[in-house]
Write an enzyme that holds these catalytic residues in place. Structure first.
Site, short mmCIF file in Angstrom:
data_model
loop_
_atom_site.label_atom_id
_atom_site.label_comp_id
_atom_site.label_asym_id
_atom_site.label_seq_id
_atom_site.Cartn_x
_atom_site.Cartn_y
_atom_site.Cartn_z
CD GLU A 183 98.57 37.20 90.41
OE1 GLU A 183 98.53 38.37 90.01
OE2 GLU A 183 97.38 36.56 90.65
CD GLU A 207 96.31 34.75 94.58
OE1 GLU A 207 95.47 35.32 94.05
OE2 GLU A 207 97.27 35.15 95.01
#
Length: 664
Positions: free
Chosen positions: A181, A252
Site C-alpha cells: 500500500e 485484500e
C-alpha cells in the site's frame, strides 16, 4: 494431561491433485496462467505466526474444504531478524514448514514479503534496530534503508528457492508481493517516492523467482509488477490493471476489520462479502484473496498500537480456527458456483446488458454451449424481477445470481441457507476463582537512586526501550521545603498509558486510544518535607504500524510540571533516571526458572494491585478443543502460559456499549 503454569501481569485493576505444485507461471490480461492454463483463483490469508504449527494443517484443510485454491501470508521481518544478522525461523516463525504444509495439501501459496507489511503488526513488521542506522529513512529512495530491505528480501527468496518452493521449481508459490500500500504514503516522500517505487520493483523482479510480483494499492506499479486492489468493494472501486496485459487481482478483501481496544466488533455479513466477490469476478476479476480467512492471535507483544490480541475473529475461520457460519459455508457455495463458470469466464466473449434501472447482466459466451451470466440487482430496498434470455428471475435486494449455463441459478449472494448459522459454544472446564489457587508478586517502583541510565533531558520512549518492553520508567527526585504541602502534578505524554507514583504511592493514571492522544495527567499530590521521589511509568500498547516517516514517531513523557500555591516548577530539563521495562520482565518471573528465584506471596498480600504479577497452576483440559482464558476480572496487562506470552489484555478499556473489546 499436563500441568500448565499461568502468569498474569495486572495493571489498572481499578478500571496435491493438480494443485500445490506449480510450473511456469505467467499472466495476461485475463488471469494468472499456471502450466499454460488460465486460472480463476480464490485465496485466503492465514498468517503463520498468528497461529501455532500444530494448527496449520487443520487451518489449511478447512480453507481447502471451503473452496480456496491459494493460501496467502505476509512475511514478518521483525519476527525473523530481531537483531541485525540474527535470524529466527523456529516454531511459529517456521515459514518454510508452513509453505510445505500448504503444498502437502495441494494448494498454491502467495507470499507477501513487503518487507514493510503494516498488517496491524508492531512497527509494520520492520525491526526496530533499523531506527539506529545513521541517516535512514524508511520506504524512501534512501540507501541505508534500501540496502537493509534488499538483504532481507533476498534472504527470504533464497530460502524459498533453496527448498524448491517456487512454482517455477515445482513448488506451490505462484505469486509474491513487494512493498505494501505504498500509494497511500508515496506523495509524502516527494521525488524520493517514485524513484524508490521503481527501485523496489526492479529489485524484486531482478531476483528471478520465476513467478509474478504484485503491488497492492499502487496504481502506477511499474511493469511487469501487477497493481492490485485492497478494500471491501474492489468490484466497484478498482480502476483496473494499469496495463491491458495484466490481470485484475484483489489482494485484500476484508472479511471484517481489525479491532482496537475500546471499539466494538466490526461485523461484515456473508451476503455482502459474497456480493462483492461475485461482482469483481463478473467484471473480469480473476483472483480474490480474503483478508483474513483466519486471523488468529497476536501472541506476545506483536500487535500494533492499541490492536487487540484477537485478530479478525469474525473471519470465516475464527481466532481459534473454528468455522464461523454462515461466512465459511456461504463463501464455499459461492466458490463452487463460480468454478462452474470457469470455462466461459476464461475463454468466453464478455458482454453486458441492462436489465432494469439498477439491474445488469454480465455475460460470458464461449461456443454454442458455454455460457455464464451474473445477474446483478443493485437496488438495496426491494426484490426485482428481471427477464434474461427469455427467462424470468427474481433477484433479492443487493444481490447477484450466478447462472453457470446462462439458464439455471446456481447461487445467489443474498440467499444464505438457514442451516449454515452457528454460534461459538464455550464450555467452562475449570474455575480459577479460588484465592488459595493464586500467588502474587508486587512489582517494585524504582526511584532515581536505583536507576543506572541517566540523562538531563526527557528521553523518547521507543528509542530508549528499543522495543524490548512496553514500559519505560521515568524517575527524578527533588527537595521540598514545605511540610505536607499540596501541589498539582501535571505530566504531558504521548505514550499510550501513563502511571504516576509519588514517594512509592500511586496517584493516578491516564491513557489514550487509537483515535485520540493520551490526555495530560493532572493530579493533586501531597509532598513530604525534604526529598520527594517521582516515578512515572510510560506504557506502549504496541508500536505504530503505518504512515510515512515511521522512524520519526515519538512517544513517552515530554513535559513534567509541579504547581504549588506560589510557584511552578518545570522538571522537563532536569536530572532524570530511567529503567527500561519492569523488574518482573528482567527476572522473567513468567518462566519456571525465573519464578523459582523470587518470593511469591499469598493472593491479597499487597496493599494495592496497580502493578502486580499473579501466578496459578492448572491441569490441561482433556480433549483437542481450543483452550481460552476468561480474563474478565482483570484490568490491563499481559498473560503467559508455560513461559509463552499469549498476548496483551485490556479488559478495563470499555467500548461505547460498556463492554470490553476482548475478554477471552
Amino acid at each position: 494431561m499436563g500441568r500448565w503454569f499461568l502468569f498474569l501481569l495486572g495493571l489498572l485493576l481499578t478500571v496435491s491433485g493438480g494443485r500445490g505444485s506449480g510450473g511456469n507461471v505467467t499472466y495476461d490480461g485475463r488471469s494468472l496462467i499456471i502450466d499454460g492454463q488460465h486460472k480463476i483463483l480464490f485465496s485466503g490469508s492465514i498468517h503463520y505466526p498468528r497461529s501455532t504449527p500444530q494448527m496449520w494443517s487443520s487451518l489449511i484443510a478447512k480453507a481447502k474444504a471451503g473452496g480456496l485454491d491459494v493460501i496467502e501470508t505476509l512475511v514478518f521481518w521483525n519476527l525473523h531478524e530481531p537483531q541485525p544478522g540474527q535470524f529466527d525461523f523456529s516454531g511459529r516463525r517456521d515459514i518454510v514448514r508452513f509453505i510445505k504444509e500448504i503444498q502437502a495439501q495441494g494448494l498454491y501459496a502467495c507470499i507477501r514479503i513487503g518487507p514493510f507489511i503494516q498488517g496491524e503488526w508492531s512497527y509494520g513488521g520492520l525491526p526496530f534496530w533499523l531506527h539506529d542506522i545513521p541517516g535512514i529513512v524508511y520506504r524512501s529512495d534512501n540507501e541505508p534503508f534500501k540496502y537493509q530491505m534488499q538483504k532481507f528480501v533476498s534472504k527470504i527468496v533464497s530460502m524459498m528457492r533453496a527448498e524448491n518452493l517456487y512454482a517455477s521449481q515445482g513448488g506451490p508459490i505462484i505469486l509474491s508481493q513487494i512493498e505494501n500500500e505504498y500509494g497511500m504514503v508515496q506523495a509524502a516522500f516527494r521525488e524520493k517516492g517514485p524513484t524508490y517505487l521503481r527501485w523496489a520493483a526492479e529489485m524484486a523482479v531482478g531476483l528471478q523467482t520465476g513467478v509474478p510480483w504484485v503491488m497492492c494499492k499502487q496504481d502506477d506499479a511499474p511493469d511487469p509488477v501487477i497493481n492490485a486492489c485492497n478494500g471491501r468493494r474492489c468490484g466497484e472501486t478498482f480502476a483496473g490493471p494499469n496495463s491491458p496485459n495484466k490481470p485484475a487481482i484483489w489482494t485484500e478483501n476484508w472479511t471484517s476489520f481489525y479491532q482496537v481496544y475500546g471499539d466494538d466488533v466490526d461485523i461484515r455479513s456473508a451476503e455482502d462479502i459474497a456480493f462483492h466477490v461475485a461482482l469483481f469476478i463478473a467484471k473480469k476479476g480473476s483472483y480474490v484473496n480474503y483478508y483474513m480467512y483466519h486471523g488468529g492471535t497476536n501472541f506476545g507483544r506483536n500487535a500494533a498500537a492499541y490492536m487487540l490480541t484477537g485478530y479478525y475473529d469474525q473471519a470465516p475461520l475464527d481466532e481459534y480456527g473454528l468455522f464461523r457460519q454462515p461466512k465459511w459455508g456461504h463463501l464455499k457455495e459461492l466458490h463452487a458456483a463460480i468454478k462452474l463458470c470457469s470455462k466461459p469466464l476464461i475463454s468466453g466473449v464478455y458482454t453486458t446488458m441492462a436489465l432494469g434501472r439498477s439491474q445488469q447482466a454480465f455475460v460470458y459466451r464461449g461456443n454454442s454451449v458455454d455460457c455464464a451470466a451474473f445477474l446483478v440487482n443493485n437496488d438495496t430496498r426491494k426484490n426485482v424481477g428481471v427477464t434474461f434470455l427469455n427467462s424470468f428471475y427474481e433477484l433479492p435486494p443487493k444481490s447477484i445470481s450466478i447462472l453457470p449455463d446462462c439458464k439455471t441459478e446456481a447461487f445467489n449472494t443474498a440467499k444464505v441457507v438457514s442451516t449454515q448459522y452457528n454460534t461459538r459454544a464455550v464450555e467452562t472446564r475449570q474455575k480459577l476463582d479460588s484465592i488459595e489457587k493464586w500467588e502474587e508478586f508486587k512489582e517494585a517502583i524504582p526511584t532515581f537512586e536505583k536507576t543506572s541510565l541517566r540523562a538531563n533531558i526527557l528521553l523518547e520512549h521507543m528509542n530508549t526501550t528499543k522495543d524490548t518492553s512496553d514500559y519505560l520508567w521515568y524517575t527524578f527526585r527533588f527537595q521540598n521545603d514545605f511540610s505536607d504541602a499540596q501541589y498539582v502534578l501535571n505530566v504531558t505524554s504521548s505514550a499510550h498509558v501513563l502511571h504516576a507514583f509519588v514517594n512509592g504511592a500511586s496517584v493516578g493514571f491516564t491513557h489514550g486510544s487509537y483515535k485520540t492522544k493520551t490526555p495530560n495527567l493532572e493530579r493533586k499530590v501531597t509532598l513530604s518535607n525534604g526529598t520527594n521521589h517521582i516515578s512515572l511509568l510510560s506504557g506502549m500498547v504496541g508500536l505504530p504500524d503505518s504512515g510515512a516517516y515511521l522512524e520519526r514517531r515519538v512517544a513517552g513523557v515530554s513535559r513534567v510540571i509541579i504547581k504549588g500555591e506560589h510557584e511552578i516548577k518545570d522538571f522537563t530539563s532536569y536530572s532524570w533516571g530511567y529503567q527500561v521495562g519492569l523488574l518482573g520482565e528482567k527476572l522473567q518471573v513468567y518462566t519456571d526458572f525465573g519464578s523459582s528465584k523470587i518470593q511469591w506471596n499469598t493472593y491479597g498480600s499487597s496493599t494495592h494491585r496497580t502493578l502486580t504479577w499473579y501466578k496459578t497452576l492448572f491441569d490441561a483440559p482433556v480433549g483437542k478443543d481450543p483452550v481460552a482464558l476468561n480474563l474478565e476480572s482483570m484490568g490491563k496487562g499481559e498473560a503467559w502460559v508455560n513461559g509463552q506470552s499469549i498476548g496483551r489484555y485490556w479488559v478495563s478499556f470499555l467500548t461505547p456499549k460498556g463492554s470490553p473489546s476482548q475478554t477471552w
